[in-house]
Design an enzyme around this catalytic site. Structure first.
Site, short mmCIF file in Angstrom:
data_model
loop_
_atom_site.label_atom_id
_atom_site.label_comp_id
_atom_site.label_asym_id
_atom_site.label_seq_id
_atom_site.Cartn_x
_atom_site.Cartn_y
_atom_site.Cartn_z
N LYS A 112 1.27 -16.84 -0.24
CA LYS A 112 1.89 -17.90 0.10
C LYS A 112 2.10 -18.99 0.10
O LYS A 112 2.72 -19.93 0.26
CB LYS A 112 3.16 -16.71 1.03
CG LYS A 112 3.37 -15.38 0.70
CD LYS A 112 4.66 -14.75 2.17
CE LYS A 112 3.83 -14.96 3.96
NZ LYS A 112 2.24 -14.37 3.84
N ARG A 154 11.56 -12.68 9.50
CA ARG A 154 10.67 -10.64 9.25
C ARG A 154 11.50 -9.78 9.82
O ARG A 154 10.86 -9.11 9.29
CB ARG A 154 9.44 -10.70 10.03
CG ARG A 154 8.54 -11.83 9.93
CD ARG A 154 7.58 -11.64 10.94
NE ARG A 154 6.80 -13.27 10.80
CZ ARG A 154 5.71 -12.86 10.12
NH1 ARG A 154 4.97 -12.46 9.22
NH2 ARG A 154 5.25 -14.39 10.45
N ARG A 170 -14.53 -12.70 1.97
CA ARG A 170 -14.27 -13.86 2.54
C ARG A 170 -15.63 -14.50 3.08
O ARG A 170 -15.45 -14.25 4.54
CB ARG A 170 -13.14 -14.47 2.82
CG ARG A 170 -12.49 -14.10 1.76
CD ARG A 170 -11.20 -14.86 1.37
NE ARG A 170 -10.83 -14.75 2.83
CZ ARG A 170 -9.29 -14.90 2.95
NH1 ARG A 170 -8.48 -15.00 1.89
NH2 ARG A 170 -8.74 -14.72 4.49
N ARG A 177 -14.18 -15.75 9.31
CA ARG A 177 -13.06 -15.44 9.79
C ARG A 177 -12.83 -14.29 10.42
O ARG A 177 -13.94 -13.39 10.02
CB ARG A 177 -12.52 -15.68 9.30
CG ARG A 177 -11.84 -16.89 9.18
CD ARG A 177 -10.21 -17.75 7.99
NE ARG A 177 -9.23 -17.31 8.83
CZ ARG A 177 -7.88 -17.06 8.39
NH1 ARG A 177 -7.68 -17.73 7.58
NH2 ARG A 177 -7.15 -16.07 8.58
N ARG A 221 -3.01 -5.84 9.20
CA ARG A 221 -1.93 -6.51 8.84
C ARG A 221 -0.69 -6.22 8.03
O ARG A 221 0.00 -5.60 8.18
CB ARG A 221 -2.31 -7.84 8.37
CG ARG A 221 -2.96 -8.21 9.53
CD ARG A 221 -3.22 -10.39 9.77
NE ARG A 221 -4.15 -10.36 8.08
CZ ARG A 221 -5.44 -10.98 8.36
NH1 ARG A 221 -5.75 -11.91 9.22
NH2 ARG A 221 -6.19 -11.00 6.81
#
Ligand SMILES: [Zn+2]
Length: 217
Positions: A13, A87, A126, A160, A171
């Site tokens: 997004k 949301r 990542r 991270r 999530r």
């Protein structure tokens, strides 16, 4: 043109919002950024937000709506891209009321859909260079020379802590439970379009562009 971008964390997004800002001179209203900016500004609203967050509580829908309303008032007719809010269905309804009172509406709601397993795979591998920020991936994009950044030659890499499979799964589950139920609300209003968020970035951007051009016509 005012749009809302929906999709789970990692769907892209933010990247797409940035493209739209550049291409259409729209303004991205990311609720996370708005809350941060308001606190830093030291406004009356910002102080309330700070107090709420210090207490470890969630910022109420009313405050979020007030924050968005004040931002929109400052746009002087420029279109906006909303990201991170609403949301829930009550938030979506409250947002519509506020926009309506200001003679505005969401022209398009664009959902970036994801393949959950592919997304978990993409995010959980990542890592990036600590010095220059260049991004890498365990399986898809290793540095050419092991342990050495291609861009700046640094040996320091960071991951991270929330880029791991368990966190990404949590999530995704939260998105499915809390946010996905607002999709039928927008579908009924006839403004919802879906785009495959797993496609290459340029591809996704082109699809969004087509949707916006069709909406204008
Ligand atoms: Zn580097």
């Amino acid at each position: 043109m005012n749009i809302l971008l929906l999709g789970p964390p990692g769907a892209g997004k933010g990247t797409q919002a940035k493209r739209l800002e550049e291409r259409y001179s729209m303004v991205q209203l990311s609720t996370g950024d708005m809350l941060r900016a308001e606190r830093v500004s030291g406004s009356a609203l910002g102080k309330r937000v700070q107090a709420i967050m210090d207490a470890g509580e969630l910022v109420s829908d009313d405050i979020m709506i007030a924050l968005i309303a004040s931002r929109i008032a400052g746009l002087k007719g420029k279109g906006f891209i909303l990201d991170g809010f609403p949301r829930t269905v009550p938030q979506a309804k409250a947002l519509d009321r506020m926009l309506d009172e200001n003679g505005l509406a969401l022209d398009q709601v664009i959902e970036l859909t994801v393949d959950e397993n592919a997304l978990i795979d993409r995010i959980s591998g990542r890592f990036s260079c600590k010095k220059c920020g260049a991004s890498y991936h365990d399986r898809y994009h290793q540095p050419k020379q092991e342990g050495l950044c291609d861009v700046c030659g640094s040996h320091d890499f960071i991951r991270r802590p929330d880029d791991n499979a368990a966190t990404v799964k949590a999530r995704l589950a939260a998105y499915r439970e809390q946010t996905a139920p607002i999709l039928p609300y927008y579908r009924r209003k006839g403004v919802l379009r879906s785009v495959d968020g797993m496609a290459p970035i340029d591809h996704v951007a082109a699809e969004i562009e087509t949707i916006l051009n069709n909406a204008k016509g």
